[in-house]
Design a protein around this motif. Structure first.
Motif, PDB file in Angstrom:
ATOM      1  N   ALA A  85       0.826  -1.213   0.000  1.00 46.53           N
ATOM      2  CA  ALA A  85       0.000   0.000   0.000  1.00 46.53           C
ATOM      3  C   ALA A  85       0.860   1.262   0.000  1.00 46.53           C
ATOM      4  CB  ALA A  85      -0.935  -0.007   1.198  1.00 46.53           C
ATOM      5  N   ALA A  86       2.003   1.182   0.646  1.00 46.15           N
ATOM      6  CA  ALA A  86       2.877   2.358   0.739  1.00 46.15           C
ATOM      7  C   ALA A  86       3.565   2.632  -0.592  1.00 46.15           C
ATOM      8  CB  ALA A  86       3.922   2.137   1.829  1.00 46.15           C
ATOM      9  N   ASP A  87       3.701   3.898  -0.916  1.00 51.00           N
ATOM     10  CA  ASP A  87       4.511   4.344  -2.052  1.00 51.00           C
ATOM     11  C   ASP A  87       3.977   3.860  -3.396  1.00 51.00           C
ATOM     12  OD1 ASP A  87       6.654   5.854  -3.022  1.00 51.00           O
ATOM     13  OD2 ASP A  87       7.914   4.074  -3.234  1.00 51.00           O
ATOM     14  N   ARG A  88       2.672   3.851  -3.569  1.00 47.02           N
ATOM     15  CA  ARG A  88       2.107   3.508  -4.867  1.00 47.02           C
ATOM     16  C   ARG A  88       2.086   4.728  -5.779  1.00 47.02           C
ATOM     17  NH1 ARG A  88      -2.952  -0.276  -2.761  1.00 47.02           N
ATOM     18  NH2 ARG A  88      -1.686  -2.125  -2.376  1.00 47.02           N
ATOM     19  N   MET A  98      -6.697   2.201  -3.355  1.00 48.93           N
ATOM     20  CA  MET A  98      -6.895   1.154  -2.359  1.00 48.93           C
ATOM     21  C   MET A  98      -6.021   1.398  -1.137  1.00 48.93           C
ATOM     22  SD  MET A  98      -7.120  -2.168  -4.867  1.00 48.93           S
ATOM     23  CE  MET A  98      -8.177  -2.158  -6.319  1.00 48.93           C
ATOM     24  N   LEU A  99      -6.454   0.908   0.010  1.00 56.29           N
ATOM     25  CA  LEU A  99      -5.793   1.225   1.281  1.00 56.29           C
ATOM     26  C   LEU A  99      -4.885   0.112   1.794  1.00 56.29           C
ATOM     27  CD1 LEU A  99      -8.790   2.917   3.137  1.00 56.29           C
ATOM     28  CD2 LEU A  99      -6.969   3.995   1.809  1.00 56.29           C
ATOM     29  N   ASP A 100      -5.039  -1.087   1.293  1.00 57.56           N
ATOM     30  CA  ASP A 100      -4.303  -2.217   1.858  1.00 57.56           C
ATOM     31  C   ASP A 100      -3.332  -2.822   0.857  1.00 57.56           C
ATOM     32  OD1 ASP A 100      -5.790  -2.111   4.295  1.00 57.56           O
ATOM     33  OD2 ASP A 100      -7.461  -3.060   3.242  1.00 57.56           O
ATOM     34  N   ASP A 101      -2.359  -3.568   1.399  1.00 57.19           N
ATOM     35  CA  ASP A 101      -1.462  -4.323   0.531  1.00 57.19           C
ATOM     36  C   ASP A 101      -2.290  -5.273  -0.336  1.00 57.19           C
ATOM     37  OD1 ASP A 101       0.492  -3.057   1.960  1.00 57.19           O
ATOM     38  OD2 ASP A 101       1.201  -4.847   3.010  1.00 57.19           O
ATOM     39  N   ALA A 102      -1.819  -5.489  -1.552  1.00 58.92           N
ATOM     40  CA  ALA A 102      -2.555  -6.366  -2.468  1.00 58.92           C
ATOM     41  C   ALA A 102      -1.591  -7.310  -3.165  1.00 58.92           C
ATOM     42  CB  ALA A 102      -3.312  -5.535  -3.501  1.00 58.92           C
ATOM     43  N   THR A 103      -2.082  -8.493  -3.486  1.00 59.03           N
ATOM     44  CA  THR A 103      -1.316  -9.459  -4.271  1.00 59.03           C
ATOM     45  C   THR A 103      -2.163  -9.858  -5.472  1.00 59.03           C
ATOM     46  OG1 THR A 103      -0.175 -10.294  -2.300  1.00 59.03           O
ATOM     47  CG2 THR A 103      -0.141 -11.678  -4.277  1.00 59.03           C
ATOM     48  N   LEU A 104      -1.637  -9.586  -6.665  1.00 64.44           N
ATOM     49  CA  LEU A 104      -2.376  -9.859  -7.892  1.00 64.44           C
ATOM     50  C   LEU A 104      -1.468 -10.554  -8.896  1.00 64.44           C
ATOM     51  CD1 LEU A 104      -3.163  -6.663  -6.942  1.00 64.44           C
ATOM     52  CD2 LEU A 104      -4.858  -7.039  -8.716  1.00 64.44           C
TER      53      LEU A 104
END
Length: 307
Positions: A85-88, A98-104
């Protein structure tokens, strides 16, 4: 076969402003356009060989290189990538919102990049495939005027620096000042990602004819371009249930672009690229957006009627 255009669009009239130019003028923009029948090569254009700023339209050749690398076994489109989530990268859509870490997976990142023009997804993919690889691809396709020289973060950072603001939240307001807009490097086609209208329609035509990559890859690219959510530019010119419009927009201060393919129920397929720059620095310009669809419709109507 060329319809007889030179520097302007051939409309069958010897005097007066041509209708496409009039559409752009009435909307308060300068426009660049090229449209081509994908199957027989007939074309029309307006300033079709002049360099233009791609903005997010650069995501089309990036998507193509992603799929070509998958074809060669250099990557797996189902590979999952963690995007903290940080530094997008900014942009306000997709992962940036989006506010949370994501894995895609890579292919789901590609969906976000094309459907909602997700800048974070684009930067993750560009880092994966490499700038040099995208430009090598373009050279191999004979698209020498098209260059990808920066990612979305670099493009947006140049806006902040040139506008003299701290971050993206202040850019929009700063860029309503004509003096600020005049010094933005991001609006100079020779200082960022660039192409010409004609080269973009050539690229689209190769994708639609399964010439830019393998059949499965080209079909996947066409699918993603058909999933774009924005109806207010190219698609606005073709409000018919039986006409399919696939596209990719691009937006920067004063710039509104879209490239895409329009497919008719009679089998006609037309690639079109429209790039505009507005005289006004207002953030919301529905007339400029609508002019893209109106100009594209006029150009394709000309091709369909064989004028």
């Amino acid at each position: 076969m060329n319809t007889g255009m030179n520097t302007g669009m051939n409309t069958g009239m010897n005097t007066g402003m041509n209708p496409v130019e009039r559409v752009f003028r009435n909307a308060g923009v300068t426009g660049w356009l090229h449209a081509v029948d994908i199957d027989d090569g007939r074309e029309v254009g307006l300033r079709a060989d002049e360099p233009v700023v791609l903005a997010s339209v650069f995501k089309v050749p990036l998507l193509l290189e992603l799929h070509r690398q998958a074809e060669r076994g250099l990557l797996d489109l189902t590979e999952r990538v963690r995007v903290p989530a940080a530094d997008r990268t900014g942009g306000g859509t997709g992962l940036a919102a989006m506010l949370d870490d994501a894995t895609l997976s890579l292919r789901d990142l590609a969906y976000l990049m094309m459907a909602v023009s997700d800048n974070t997804a684009a930067d993750v993919l560009l880092a994966r495939v490499g700038l040099e690889a995208v430009n090598t691809l373009l050279d191999g396709l004979g698209l020498g005027a098209t260059r990808v020289v920066q990612d979305c973060r670099e493009m947006l950072t140049s806006l902040w620096v040139d506008a003299g603001v701290a971050d993206q939240s202040d850019v929009s307001q700063a860029c309503t000042d004509p003096e600020v807009v005049a010094r933005l490097r991001a609006l100079d086609p020779m200082k960022g990602n660039r192409s010409t209208p004609r080269e973009m329609t050539r690229l689209l035509a190769m994708i639609w004819r399964d010439e830019a990559a393998g059949e499965a890859s080209c079909a996947a690219i066409r699918r993603l371009m058909a999933l774009q959510v924005w109806p207010h530019r190219l698609a606005s010119g073709f409000p018919f249930d039986d006409v399919a419009v696939s596209g990719k927009t691009g937006t920067l201060p004063t710039l509104r672009n879209e490239v895409g393919v329009v497919e008719y129920p009679d089998g006609g397929r037309y690639a079109v690229a429209v790039f505009t720059r507005s005289l006004s620095t207002a953030q919301n310009q529905p007339r400029a957006d609508a002019a893209i669809g109106a100009a594209a419709r006029m150009a394709i109507d000309q091709l369909k009627t064989h004028i």
